[in-house]
Design a protein around this motif. Structure first.
Motif, PDB file in Angstrom:
ATOM      1  N   THR A 142       0.834  -1.194   0.000  1.00 36.79           N
ATOM      2  CA  THR A 142       0.000   0.000   0.000  1.00 36.79           C
ATOM      3  C   THR A 142       0.878   1.256   0.000  1.00 36.79           C
ATOM      4  O   THR A 142       2.109   1.175   0.032  1.00 36.79           O
ATOM      5  CB  THR A 142      -0.935  -0.008   1.235  1.00 36.79           C
ATOM      6  N   LEU A 143       0.224   2.432  -0.019  1.00 40.42           N
ATOM      7  CA  LEU A 143       0.894   3.739   0.092  1.00 40.42           C
ATOM      8  C   LEU A 143       2.018   3.904  -0.931  1.00 40.42           C
ATOM      9  O   LEU A 143       3.139   4.306  -0.604  1.00 40.42           O
ATOM     10  CB  LEU A 143       1.436   3.946   1.512  1.00 40.42           C
ATOM     11  N   VAL A 155      -0.414   4.521   8.720  1.00 43.76           N
ATOM     12  CA  VAL A 155      -0.774   3.222   8.174  1.00 43.76           C
ATOM     13  C   VAL A 155      -2.112   2.788   8.775  1.00 43.76           C
ATOM     14  O   VAL A 155      -2.259   2.752  10.002  1.00 43.76           O
ATOM     15  CB  VAL A 155       0.303   2.172   8.475  1.00 43.76           C
ATOM     16  N   ASN A 168      -5.222   1.344   1.978  1.00 45.58           N
ATOM     17  CA  ASN A 168      -4.521   1.549   3.251  1.00 45.58           C
ATOM     18  C   ASN A 168      -5.538   1.440   4.383  1.00 45.58           C
ATOM     19  O   ASN A 168      -5.780   2.378   5.132  1.00 45.58           O
ATOM     20  CB  ASN A 168      -3.828   2.914   3.254  1.00 45.58           C
TER      21      ASN A 168
END
Length: 244
Positions: A94-95, A116, A132
């Protein structure tokens, strides 16, 4: 044997390791960990000489599964989807961003942390596998950053130390913690309630007394009618002049 094979596979793909370990943000910020999120420091000045079009991903894994993570897994696939973590996949990605969002040196006043688990709207949306989303439990978890170019792994950091989230306390335990001072609080509340009732009663009595006093002083009796009698003074008529 399996971790060694995975390491050899990563080396075959030309993956280099950076001697950087992700860490939680400074304790001065507060709220580093909650029941479903944690806050990391951004990897500033870590990915040097990285292609500007390379994507930097955050890999989140359970503590036990981190060592077996295959860095050749592509993001946005069922094998790395948030919605399948941790029951069906050991880690998710993610991210994602580029090196341009991790400037070196740091920009004064800029945001230098990553939250997070902050997205709630896509947690159950399987069309967004890189969501996320809130973490499903207290963990512990480990994270690392992985740089990809055309879905091919280029660079990766070390795994972080285990990160354990907070756990929500049952309502019964909260009540037990406050039982020591619960009796005192009840007594104090009762005393304050009695004093307030006495004060309120006194205030009402003063208002009633004041109202009666004002009404008594402002009442005027109707004056009696004054009778004026008219007397006929018949003896006082002028006498006719005496005749000569």
């Amino acid at each position: 044997m399996l971790p060694l094979l995975l390491l050899l596979l990563a080396t075959a793909h030309g993956l280099d390791k950076i001697g950087y370990q992700p860490t939680l943000a400074s304790a001065d910020l507060g709220g580093l960990t909650t029941t479903s999120t944690f806050t990391l420091e951004q990897p500033r000045c870590v990915f040097r000489n990285l292609r500007e079009d390379a994507a930097i991903w955050l890999v989140v894994a359970t503590d036990r599964a981190a060592v077996n993570f295959n860095s050749s897994v592509k993001p946005g696939t069922p094998e790395s989807a948030f919605q399948r973590f941790p029951a069906h996949v050991p880690a998710y990605m993610t991210l994602n961003t580029t090196i341009l969002n991790y400037p070196c040196p740091e920009t004064p006043g800029g945001i230098t942390v990553l939250r997070v688990g902050s997205e709630t709207g896509c947690a159950g949306d399987e069309t967004r596998p890189t969501c996320n989303g809130p973490l499903p439990g207290p963990g512990p978890y480990r994270v690392k950053f992985l740089a990809l170019a055309d879905s091919r792994p280029l660079l990766e950091t070390e795994w972080s130390e285990p990160i354990t989230l907070r756990t929500a306390q049952p309502s019964g335990s909260i009540a037990a913690m406050g039982s020591g001072r619960g009796a005192g609080m009840v007594a104090l509340t009762s005393i304050l309630s009695i004093l307030f009732a006495i004060l309120l009663a006194g205030l009402v009595a003063m208002l009633i007394w004041g109202s009666d006093a004002c009404s008594g002083s402002s009442t005027f009796s109707k004056p009696e009618a004054v009778t004026v009698r008219r007397y006929n003074t018949h003896h006082a008529y002028d006498q006719p002049a005496a005749r000569l």
